[in-house]
Design a protein around this motif. Structure first.
Motif, PDB file in Angstrom:
ATOM      1  N   UNK A 196      17.962   7.125  58.662  1.00 44.43           N
ATOM      2  CA  UNK A 196      19.631   7.597  59.208  1.00 44.43           C
ATOM      3  C   UNK A 196      20.342   7.549  58.211  1.00 44.43           C
ATOM      4  N   UNK A 197      21.798   8.370  58.186  1.00 46.71           N
ATOM      5  CA  UNK A 197      22.518   8.120  56.749  1.00 46.71           C
ATOM      6  C   UNK A 197      23.367   7.012  56.879  1.00 46.71           C
ATOM      7  N   UNK A 198      22.977   6.384  58.074  1.00 45.97           N
ATOM      8  CA  UNK A 198      23.531   4.765  57.914  1.00 45.97           C
ATOM      9  C   UNK A 198      23.189   3.714  57.990  1.00 45.97           C
ATOM     10  N   UNK A 199      21.647   4.475  56.750  1.00 50.16           N
ATOM     11  CA  UNK A 199      20.948   2.887  56.034  1.00 50.16           C
ATOM     12  C   UNK A 199      21.084   3.262  54.943  1.00 50.16           C
ATOM     13  N   UNK A 200      21.569   1.730  54.890  1.00 47.37           N
ATOM     14  CA  UNK A 200      20.654   1.992  52.480  1.00 47.37           C
ATOM     15  C   UNK A 200      19.241   1.475  52.178  1.00 47.37           C
ATOM     16  N   UNK A 201      18.296   2.223  51.836  1.00 50.46           N
ATOM     17  CA  UNK A 201      17.101   2.060  51.710  1.00 50.46           C
ATOM     18  C   UNK A 201      17.173   1.580  49.385  1.00 50.46           C
ATOM     19  N   UNK A 202      16.423   0.543  48.835  1.00 52.63           N
ATOM     20  CA  UNK A 202      16.705   1.022  47.653  1.00 52.63           C
ATOM     21  C   UNK A 202      14.369   1.113  48.376  1.00 52.63           C
TER      22      UNK A 202
END
Lengths: 280, 203
Positions: free
Chosen positions: B129-135
């Motif tokens: 989802x767009x509200x998740x920051x994953x690197x």
């Protein structure tokens, strides 16, 4: 996070407030805003709108007090007997003060707002149920509620292309506030992590400080002794956890630092530089 | 290796006689050192049955990874450099397929895209989802590079979240990739520095 957890968390904090709080902080981001340099141009506010996907609510809703400006310029007129009424305004950029002992945090029924190891008051939009307790408990009135869904009206096609992908677009029923540009903090920290080094002073610049034409806003980490902001805090004798302090030299013209509502012991992270005149 | 030989056996004559054996021993020692990783990771648990995602070209991951032993990061090259792993540009495909398997229908389809100067409209399979920051880069650094994990086996790390892509043709979502999946793994790997702070991922 259960209710017990929240309550324990808070009582832990209050117990340790005098010693600077219970957290094992990684950073404690802070600001120093020189009000003598502020010209009230609203560039910071505009930059904030662009950086943080703030909704433009329109004139009518603005008048109802539903504006979403995380960074607002407050104007005060305190000089009497000037020729024109508009003359002599003084400005104060007002944003979330990221209090160390924030009053918004313990009242949230779902723990959507909490304290991060960075010393910031986080707002998790996905958790927020829109009870607005936090906003009512904030002495600075810097929390803004999405009374409507502004997506269609604020970014009509093709303006949604300008949205910042690093921060979510908040929908109806969610509280929001200044985050000290946490998406920038995050990317700076990620970069430092990838390069196996600590975050350096001056690396992290929030949108407001970046756009300020007079460099009135200084941002940094107060846990880093050598940072610009630490030095400024120290120079102006403003300390965390200390809310009533007799300054060493009261008549010294350059002891201008103060924090708003310091007497409430909310431990704000923003220091303003302006000589407080008591004769008004 | 020379130093090691001397340490094990100072006698030069014997060293010459058993040189082949010594080299073999040393290689064994070094390979076992490379295999020994600094610390253990608890892989995330959970399964998911993802719907088939029809791709413009039925890309066979199994032929590339299993049969030809190509590293994941050869094509998904941005995984170690940025947030997203990235879909390789068509030029990367054509780097090999100008000469390899040019008679196969799928490659001819690809060549047509290349000659028309279009990119195949690949569909995203693992979409957060767009509200998740994953690197990807931070996960790879912690799980692979900082552990001295052998880079040629990096597909085992990728498989934590992407499943057994080695045996898939077109990639399919086989892990839930929901909040519980992430959080449980972060709790289990707290000792590796997996953060538990909401704002690390929520944005």
């Amino acid at each position: 996070m259960s209710l017990d957890n929240i309550l324990n968390h808070w009582s832990d904090y209050r117990k340790g407030a005098e010693e600077g709080g219970h957290h094992d902080y990684e950073h404690r981001w802070a600001m120093a805003i020189n009000l003598d340099l502020c010209i009230g141009c609203n560039a910071c506010s505009t930059a904030c709108y662009a950086e943080n996907n703030l909704a433009v609510v329109g004139k009518e809703r603005f008048e109802k007090g539903q504006a979403m400006h995380w960074m607002r310029i407050e104007r005060y007129w305190d000089q009497q007997e000037l020729e024109h009424p508009e003359q002599g305004a003084s400005f104060l950029p007002m944003m979330c003060q990221q209090c160390g002992a924030a009053t918004c945090e313990p009242v949230c029924p779902v723990a959507a707002t909490y304290h991060t190891p960075d010393g910031l008051n986080a707002q998790v939009y996905n958790r927020c149920i829109g009870s607005r307790y936090c906003s009512n408990n904030c002495p600075f009135r810097v929390r803004y509620f999405n009374f409507y869904s502004y997506y269609e009206s604020s970014w009509p096609e093709p303006m949604e292309q300008q949205l910042n992908p690093d921060i979510s677009v908040r929908d109806k029923g969610v509280m929001e506030k200044c985050t000290f540009c946490m998406q920038r903090i995050r990317s700076v920290k990620d970069k430092a992590f990838m390069e196996d080094r600590p975050v350096q002073d001056g690396e992290m610049v929030p949108a407001c400080a970046q756009s300020c034409p007079t460099s009135a806003i200084v941002f940094g980490d107060t846990m880093d002794e050598s940072s610009m902001v630490s030095k400024l805090w120290k120079k102006h004798q403003v300390e965390r956890g200390v809310y009533q302090k007799t300054k060493l030299a009261k008549k010294d013209a350059d002891l201008r630092g103060y924090r708003i509502f310091e007497e409430l012991n909310v431990d704000p992270s923003v220091m303003y530089l302006e000589r407080v005149r008591e004769d008004i | 290796m020379v130093v090691m030989n001397r340490l094990i056996n100072p006698g030069a004559g014997f060293a010459r006689a058993g040189l082949a054996g010594m080299v073999f021993l040393a290689m064994l020692l070094m390979s076992s050192m490379a295999m020994a990783v600094k610390y253990d990771v608890v892989p995330p648990s959970g399964t998911h049955t993802g719907e088939d995602v029809p791709q413009p070209i039925e890309f066979p991951h199994d032929i590339h990874v299993k049969d030809n032993d190509i590293n994941c990061m050869y094509c998904h090259t941005y995984a170690r450099r940025s947030k997203v792993a990235g879909i390789p540009p068509t030029s990367k495909c054509m780097g090999c397929h100008k000469v390899i398997a040019t008679d196969k229908p799928r490659i001819q389809q690809l060549t047509k895209y290349w000659e028309d100067k279009e990119s195949p409209p690949w569909k995203k399979v693992h979409d957060l989802p767009d509200f998740v920051h994953f690197t990807h880069e931070k996960h790879l650094k912690t799980l692979a590079f900082d552990r001295d994990f052998p880079v040629e086996d990096v597909k085992e790390i990728c498989a934590f979240c992407h499943g057994d892509v080695e045996n898939m043709t077109v990639a399919n979502k086989v892990k839930p990739l929901n909040m519980g999946f992430c959080v449980n793994c972060h709790i289990a790997n707290k000792d590796l520095g997996a953060p538990g702070d909401c704002w690390k991922c929520h944005k």
